[in-house]
Design an enzyme around this catalytic site. Structure first.
Site, PDB file in Angstrom:
ATOM      1  N   ASP A 106       0.821  -1.203   0.000  1.00  0.00           N
ATOM      2  CA  ASP A 106       0.000   0.000   0.000  1.00  0.00           C
ATOM      3  C   ASP A 106       0.861   1.261   0.000  1.00  0.00           C
ATOM      4  OD1 ASP A 106      -2.510  -0.879  -0.358  1.00  0.00           O
ATOM      5  OD2 ASP A 106      -3.195  -0.598   1.691  1.00  0.00           O
ATOM      6  N   ASP A 120     -10.064  -6.638  11.338  1.00  0.00           N
ATOM      7  CA  ASP A 120      -9.910  -8.085  11.425  1.00  0.00           C
ATOM      8  C   ASP A 120     -10.831  -8.688  12.485  1.00  0.00           C
ATOM      9  OD1 ASP A 120      -8.194  -6.669  13.192  1.00  0.00           O
ATOM     10  OD2 ASP A 120      -6.554  -7.028  11.802  1.00  0.00           O
TER      11      ASP A 120
END
Ligand code: NAG
Ligand code: NAG
Length: 733
Positions: free
Chosen positions: A145, A449
């Site tokens: 990223d 998550d």
């Protein structure tokens, strides 16, 4: 999977054992709970029979704090009520399924080449490429990223080095398979493996080239011409605004992609998804979802392993271990993911920042496993692809991409593959789809998550926590107090956000879908942040009242003293017991107690404020310490707390420390000189509490007044905290 034909009557691939002495432990917990109830009763009678308005208020708040602590205690102990431990039998797996092993896709995520140096990233990549697993069924994807050509270059170097490294690992069966970690264990030892020095030389040359490019700040021209991938960066203007870059560095399908021994290499893919200022990128969840789609076009492994780029594989058998839980004929059908613990390789002996997470790893997660399954902690976790993509337990699922799997079309070259697959990593692809909602990782939460794991549980799946003796994944723990507190602030904030979101474990979304016990254990992490209030109250008010000479707890000679003594002593002993039983030291226990208080009064406080500000739409507070480069001395000052830079968090810590020191000395002095009431007998618990806080804060006094190195408290913090503490004392007297 999970329905092998030759499975009937075969030995299980894994086993689940309950903790020993379960019933005795439960009885003990019940006795403690009775003690806690007695404390509440005592407080209520106090409130009812006191006429002084101010004291009534103080007692009321003490009661609320104790109510909170009692509630928190119930939640923490619910995570110990039903602990289970898992054992995998990978020999049986090989025996039954060696030629039917599923394809496994490994996702490594990195976001910033300065915080996450490319050398660290490729060590992680190399360690997972070297798993003891058929290479034609293994694919490794790196999501960058940071969109950094340096990371791409490092990965390119790693793809070349892997041709030497993988055969070396397999030939000598070495562990761990991260080159850096392996060479560092070898540096002191005299036993030499044949070829060690030459492979080490190759590694160091590669490291040198990468470091040179890093120091240069750009990739040298002669390297750029070596791979077509670099041309992608010609048009990249910024990390936040660029096209999708997808490069297949090793095309595992190609017969020429072999190591120096002629053995096939695993697939290796670099992905930097499209970024645009007009589209939210959704952080790691967005990266994971892009990887899910891209990999489905390339290898479409049924099992997905997700690791952070700072966690290398310390055990080349982990994939096989995890598969035991997915492929058992009888018991695997409802298992959605297998979570390994987060372990660390560079903790100091007494773990001064309490970052080993040892109680979480050894006690709380097994407890969660016993009531429905551990949470997904975002690294070291194996998933079934279809579950991560949104499949409900017990239903059929159309795998959207089933027909478009390209891996078997060897005739298609890597460039064709890149062309086809990169479309799904564009930022407009998700518009109007369920990605980020019902598919893939959920968006909009700092702990994407955990909330994704929870939604998987809500869809009817279970999960498994597997904690082998030799840890599967090792990462780096924070090495300064500031880093630790900021990390916990982020976690506490994310977890509280999740509690308040519509997917929170207590919201109607979870009700009826997962069991009450399971939801309670989820809460254990969600209610970190609100702890600050009770902890702050408890570490200030009793001390100030000691200074004033007003007792807030029962006298030693009173019967009400007994429940306090029982709860305090048993809690301390059982918590020490847990630490020692799981191989930790008394020093670790002590440091963990300190860090618990530090975190509660700083990280949790700021996490709480930020969550509320966010909820009501205000801008966030800016208390985060920017990660400064760690100076060389930090490594030398191993077992000493690192303060260094000024932070509002340190001011709070220092003020509390000064306040308690002041209250302790003046309170005790007054008690001794002034022999009239109130006596030691009635102030005993306050002296104990205040004294405990003073001892806990010793490293702070040291940092404020005695140390000379760079890691001491900055003078501005010292001054501000003294002024604050003195004003509080004046105000209250
Ligand atoms: C932990 O590892 C990091 C990165 O390798 C290093 O900078 C740091 O000094 C290590 N800390 C300790 C305490 O070993
Ligand atoms: C990591 O693996 C090595 C062997 O390769 C082992 O000696 C070590 O104990 C492992 N570390 C942990 C924390 O389990």
């Amino acid at each position: 999977m999970g329905s092998g034909s030759d499975g009937g009557g075969a030995l299980p691939l894994f086993e689940t054992k309950e903790a020993k002495f379960k019933n005795a432990y439960r009885l003990f917990l019940i006795s403690m709970f009775i003690g806690i109830c007695m404390i509440w009763v005592y407080r209520i009678t106090q409130i009812l029979f006191d006429d002084d308005v101010e004291e009534r208020l103080v007692w009321m708040l003490l009661f609320l704090s104790e109510l909170w602590f009692g509630f928190y205690w119930v939640i923490t102990k619910s995570a110990r009520w039903n602990r289970v431990y898992r054992y995998a039998f990978r020999d049986r797996l090989s025996h039954r399924y060696e030629d039917k092993l599923p394809r496994v896709d490994i996702f490594v995520c990195t976001a910033d080449p300065t915080i996450e140096p490319p050398m660290m990233v490729i060590n992680t990549v190399l360690s997972v490429m070297a798993y003891n697993y058929p290479t034609d069924k293994l694919s490794v994807y790196l999501s960058d990223d940071g969109g950094s050509d340096l990371t791409f270059y490092a990965l390119l170097e790693a793809s070349v080095f892997s041709k030497h490294w993988l055969p070396f690992c397999k030939k000598f069966n070495i562990e761990p398979r991260s080159p850096a970690a392996y060479f560092s264990t070898k540096s002191n030892s005299v036993v030499d493996v044949e070829g060690l020095s030459s492979i080490k030389k190759l590694y160091e040359e590669m490291e040198h080239r990468i470091d040179t490019a890093a120091n240069l700040g750009r990739i040298p021209e002669e390297i750029r011409t070596k791979h077509k991938g670099f041309s992608e960066w010609v048009s990249v203007t910024s990390q936040r605004d660029h096209q999708t870059i997808l490069q297949v560095l090793i095309d595992g399908r190609n017969p020429n992609a072999v190591d120096i021994d002629g053995v096939a290499l695993p697939m290796l893919v670099y992905l930097s998804r499209q970024k645009s200022p007009n589209h939210p990128h959704n952080f790691k969840a967005g990266a994971m979802n892009a990887l899910l789609r891209v990999s489905s076009k390339i290898s479409n492994g049924k099992i997905i392993l997700n690791v952070d780029c700072d966690m290398y594989s310390n055990n080349s058998e982990s994939v096989r271990d995890a598969l035991c839980f997915f492929m058992d004929e009888q018991k695997s059908h409802d298992i959605a993911f297998v979570q390994f613990p987060q372990s660390f390789y560079n903790l100091t002996k007494n773990d001064i920042y309490g970052s080993s997470l040892s109680i979480l790893t050894e006690v709380e997660l097994p407890g969660m496993d016993g009531c429905g399954g551990p949470l997904y902690i975002g690294t070291g976790c194996f998933h079934r692809r279809e579950v991560l993509c949104g499949k409900k337990y017990g239903t059929e699922f159309d795998v959207e991409y089933e027909d478009s799997v390209l891996i078997n079309k060897v005739q298609e070259g890597a460039s064709k593959l890149e062309e086809t697959a990169k479309i799904v990593a564009d930022c407009t692809f998700e518009e109007g789809t369920q990605w980020g909602k019902e598919m893939g990782l959920k968006y909009g939460c700092a702990v994407e998550d955990v909330i994704t794991g929870l939604s998987i549980h809500c869809r009817g799946w279970k999960s498994v926590y597997f904690n082998p003796t030799r840890k599967g994944f090792l990462g780096v723990a924070p090495i300064t107090l500031g880093q630790t507190l900021v990390q916990y602030k982020r976690w506490a904030e994310g977890n509280l956000q999740m509690l308040l979101s519509r997917y929170g474990p207590l919201q109607s979304y979870g009700v009826g879908r997962i069991k009450l016990g399971h939801r309670m254990v989820y809460c254990l992490w969600c209610i970190w942040a609100p702890n600050w209030l009770a902890t702050l109250y408890y570490s200030v008010i009793p001390s100030l009242y000691l200074l004033k000479g007003i007792p807030l707890f029962p006298r030693i000679s009173s019967l009400w003293f007994l429940p306090f003594a029982y709860v305090i002593i048993t809690e301390i002993l059982s918590s020490i017991g847990e630490f020692l039983f799981y191989g930790s030291t008394l020093g670790c226990w002590w440091n963990e107690q300190r860090m618990w208080i530090f975190r509660s009064t700083t990280s949790y406080l700021f996490g709480f404020i930020d969550t509320l500000l966010n909820l009501f739409g205000f801008a966030k507070s800016r208390f985060d310490i920017t990660a400064k480069l760690i100076d060389k001395d930090v490594a030398k000052r191993k077992d000493i707390m690192e303060f260094g830079n000024s932070s509002p968090m340190f001011i709070i810590l220092a003020t509390l420390a000064m306040l308690n020191l002041y209250c302790f000395f003046w309170g005790v002095k007054r008690m001794i000189i002034n022999t009239q009431t109130p006596s030691f007998d009635s102030l005993f618990l306050q002296v104990l509490l205040c004294g405990f806080l003073v001892i806990i804060n010793l490293p702070i006094y040291n940092g404020l007044f005695f140390r000379k190195d760079n890691g001491r408290m900055p003078t501005s913090v010292t001054v501000k905290s003294i002024i604050l503490a003195v004003s509080v004392c004046f105000f209250i007297m």
